[in-house]
Scaffold this motif. Structure first.
Motif, PDB file in Angstrom:
ATOM      1  N   ILE A 283      15.248   4.726   7.369  1.00 24.01           N
ATOM      2  CA  ILE A 283      14.781   6.335   7.265  1.00 24.01           C
ATOM      3  C   ILE A 283      16.083   6.776   7.241  1.00 24.01           C
ATOM      4  CG2 ILE A 283      13.899   8.159   8.636  1.00 24.01           C
ATOM      5  CD1 ILE A 283      11.615   6.649   9.668  1.00 24.01           C
ATOM      6  N   ASP A 284      17.106   6.631   7.942  1.00 24.37           N
ATOM      7  CA  ASP A 284      18.440   7.062   7.684  1.00 24.37           C
ATOM      8  C   ASP A 284      18.870   6.873   6.247  1.00 24.37           C
ATOM      9  OD1 ASP A 284      18.382   8.067  10.177  1.00 24.37           O
ATOM     10  OD2 ASP A 284      19.470   6.554  11.245  1.00 24.37           O
TER      11      ASP A 284
ATOM     12  N   ILE B  27      17.112   6.466   3.609  1.00 20.82           N
ATOM     13  CA  ILE B  27      16.658   7.305   2.609  1.00 20.82           C
ATOM     14  C   ILE B  27      16.818   8.891   2.772  1.00 20.82           C
ATOM     15  CG2 ILE B  27      14.106   8.165   2.197  1.00 20.82           C
ATOM     16  CD1 ILE B  27      13.077   5.560   3.120  1.00 20.82           C
ATOM     17  N   GLU B  28      17.134   9.304   4.096  1.00 22.53           N
ATOM     18  CA  GLU B  28      17.536  10.687   4.069  1.00 22.53           C
ATOM     19  C   GLU B  28      18.916  10.759   3.596  1.00 22.53           C
ATOM     20  OE1 GLU B  28      17.217  11.072   8.402  1.00 22.53           O
ATOM     21  OE2 GLU B  28      15.189  11.865   8.415  1.00 22.53           O
ATOM     22  N   GLY B  29      19.724   9.876   3.990  1.00 20.67           N
ATOM     23  CA  GLY B  29      21.060   9.957   3.272  1.00 20.67           C
ATOM     24  C   GLY B  29      21.012  10.096   1.543  1.00 20.67           C
ATOM     25  N   GLU B  30      20.183   9.087   0.926  1.00 19.87           N
ATOM     26  CA  GLU B  30      19.966   9.226  -0.311  1.00 19.87           C
ATOM     27  C   GLU B  30      19.538  10.635  -0.699  1.00 19.87           C
ATOM     28  OE1 GLU B  30      20.192   7.811  -3.888  1.00 19.87           O
ATOM     29  OE2 GLU B  30      21.248   6.914  -2.331  1.00 19.87           O
ATOM     30  N   LEU B  31      18.659  11.008  -0.027  1.00 18.56           N
ATOM     31  CA  LEU B  31      17.901  12.300  -0.532  1.00 18.56           C
ATOM     32  C   LEU B  31      18.935  13.445  -0.262  1.00 18.56           C
ATOM     33  CD1 LEU B  31      14.160  12.106   1.209  1.00 18.56           C
ATOM     34  CD2 LEU B  31      14.694  12.258  -1.078  1.00 18.56           C
ATOM     35  N   PHE B  32      19.754  13.512   0.665  1.00 20.77           N
ATOM     36  CA  PHE B  32      20.644  14.358   0.880  1.00 20.77           C
ATOM     37  C   PHE B  32      21.709  14.336  -0.417  1.00 20.77           C
ATOM     38  CE2 PHE B  32      25.152  15.600   2.154  1.00 20.77           C
ATOM     39  CZ  PHE B  32      24.769  16.979   2.523  1.00 20.77           C
ATOM     40  N   ARG B  33      22.052  13.219  -0.692  1.00 21.58           N
ATOM     41  CA  ARG B  33      23.021  12.988  -1.762  1.00 21.58           C
ATOM     42  C   ARG B  33      22.538  13.607  -3.390  1.00 21.58           C
ATOM     43  NH1 ARG B  33      24.253   8.264   0.946  1.00 21.58           N
ATOM     44  NH2 ARG B  33      22.846   6.958  -0.023  1.00 21.58           N
ATOM     45  N   ILE B  34      21.172  13.391  -3.272  1.00 24.53           N
ATOM     46  CA  ILE B  34      20.391  13.666  -4.626  1.00 24.53           C
ATOM     47  C   ILE B  34      20.321  15.383  -4.435  1.00 24.53           C
ATOM     48  CG2 ILE B  34      18.102  13.888  -5.667  1.00 24.53           C
ATOM     49  CD1 ILE B  34      17.820  11.119  -4.915  1.00 24.53           C
TER      50      ILE B  34
ATOM     51  N   MET C  22      25.188   2.223  10.232  1.00 25.96           N
ATOM     52  CA  MET C  22      24.438   3.409   9.970  1.00 25.96           C
ATOM     53  C   MET C  22      25.604   4.607  10.383  1.00 25.96           C
ATOM     54  SD  MET C  22      21.654   2.654   9.166  1.00 25.96           S
ATOM     55  CE  MET C  22      20.751   4.132   9.434  1.00 25.96           C
ATOM     56  N   SER C  23      26.513   4.495  11.220  1.00 30.29           N
ATOM     57  CA  SER C  23      27.329   5.488  11.525  1.00 30.29           C
ATOM     58  C   SER C  23      28.334   5.570  10.210  1.00 30.29           C
ATOM     59  CB  SER C  23      28.226   5.408  12.911  1.00 30.29           C
ATOM     60  OG  SER C  23      28.814   4.147  12.824  1.00 30.29           O
ATOM     61  N   LYS C  24      28.727   4.372   9.667  1.00 27.57           N
ATOM     62  CA  LYS C  24      29.467   4.288   8.526  1.00 27.57           C
ATOM     63  C   LYS C  24      28.901   5.063   7.349  1.00 27.57           C
ATOM     64  CE  LYS C  24      31.849   1.330   5.250  1.00 27.57           C
ATOM     65  NZ  LYS C  24      32.070  -0.062   4.832  1.00 27.57           N
ATOM     66  N   THR C  25      27.562   4.671   7.132  1.00 25.91           N
ATOM     67  CA  THR C  25      26.763   5.187   6.234  1.00 25.91           C
ATOM     68  C   THR C  25      27.064   6.885   6.300  1.00 25.91           C
ATOM     69  OG1 THR C  25      25.328   3.533   5.986  1.00 25.91           O
ATOM     70  CG2 THR C  25      24.661   5.772   4.891  1.00 25.91           C
ATOM     71  N   GLY C  26      26.633   7.605   7.639  1.00 26.95           N
ATOM     72  CA  GLY C  26      26.956   9.005   7.572  1.00 26.95           C
ATOM     73  C   GLY C  26      28.146   9.470   7.450  1.00 26.95           C
TER      74      GLY C  26
END
Length: 161
Positions: A8-9, A11-18, A142-146
């Motif tokens: 989910i994180d 997906i949320e990250g990708e949505l935020f980037r978009i 996950m923290s690295k992705t954030g």
């Protein structure tokens, strides 16, 4: 439908980037529209000035009433266009300040959100004595992705802002 390794994180990250890319494109479109309006105003001002110069070359005693009237009209039109351009420049500056403030607020929000998110993920991993291999690798990932998301989209290394 969904990749089993996608979280989910992610997906949320990708949505935020978009969404961030969309914001950047909308801002750029706005800048281009301002630039286009500015160019058109400058062209019109230049055209009117050229016409006015032709009238100003004539000696005052040789000008007809129509030429004198046209001269006045040109001066008024130029003045009006310069005022319009001044308003346009003010609008552009206002937009830049507003966008800068929005970017600052977004960076603060994301920093606080990612800090909380990182703490929430890190705390359970530390509290558990026995963790599976998947749990050990997923929290740092996950923290690295954030953090990467924050760096790319919120001004730390972002060249757009």
């Amino acid at each position: 439908m969904a990749d089993s390794t996608t979280t989910i994180d992610d997906i949320e990250g990708e949505l935020f980037r978009i969404e961030r890319i969309r914001e950047i494109l909308v801002r750029r479109e706005s800048e281009l529209r301002y630039m286009m309006d500015d160019i058109q105003l400058c062209k019109e001002i230049s055209r009117l000035k050229t016409e006015l110069q032709k009238l100003l070359v004539l000696p005052e005693n040789q000008k007809s009433n129509e030429e004198k009237q046209r001269e006045e009209e040109l001066v008024q039109q130029i003045h009006k266009l310069v005022e319009t351009r001044d308003f346009l420049v003010d609008d552009v500056e206002f937009e830049r300040l507003r966008e800068r403030e929005e970017d600052k607020e977004m960076a603060e929000f994301l920093q606080s959100k990612l800090s909380k998110s990182y703490l929430q993920r890190a705390t359970p991993v530390r509290e558990k004595k026995m963790t599976s291999r998947g749990q050990q690798t997923s929290a740092p990932y996950m923290s690295k992705t954030g953090l990467t998301l924050l760096k790319e989209c919120c001004g730390f290394t972002c060249s757009i802002m």
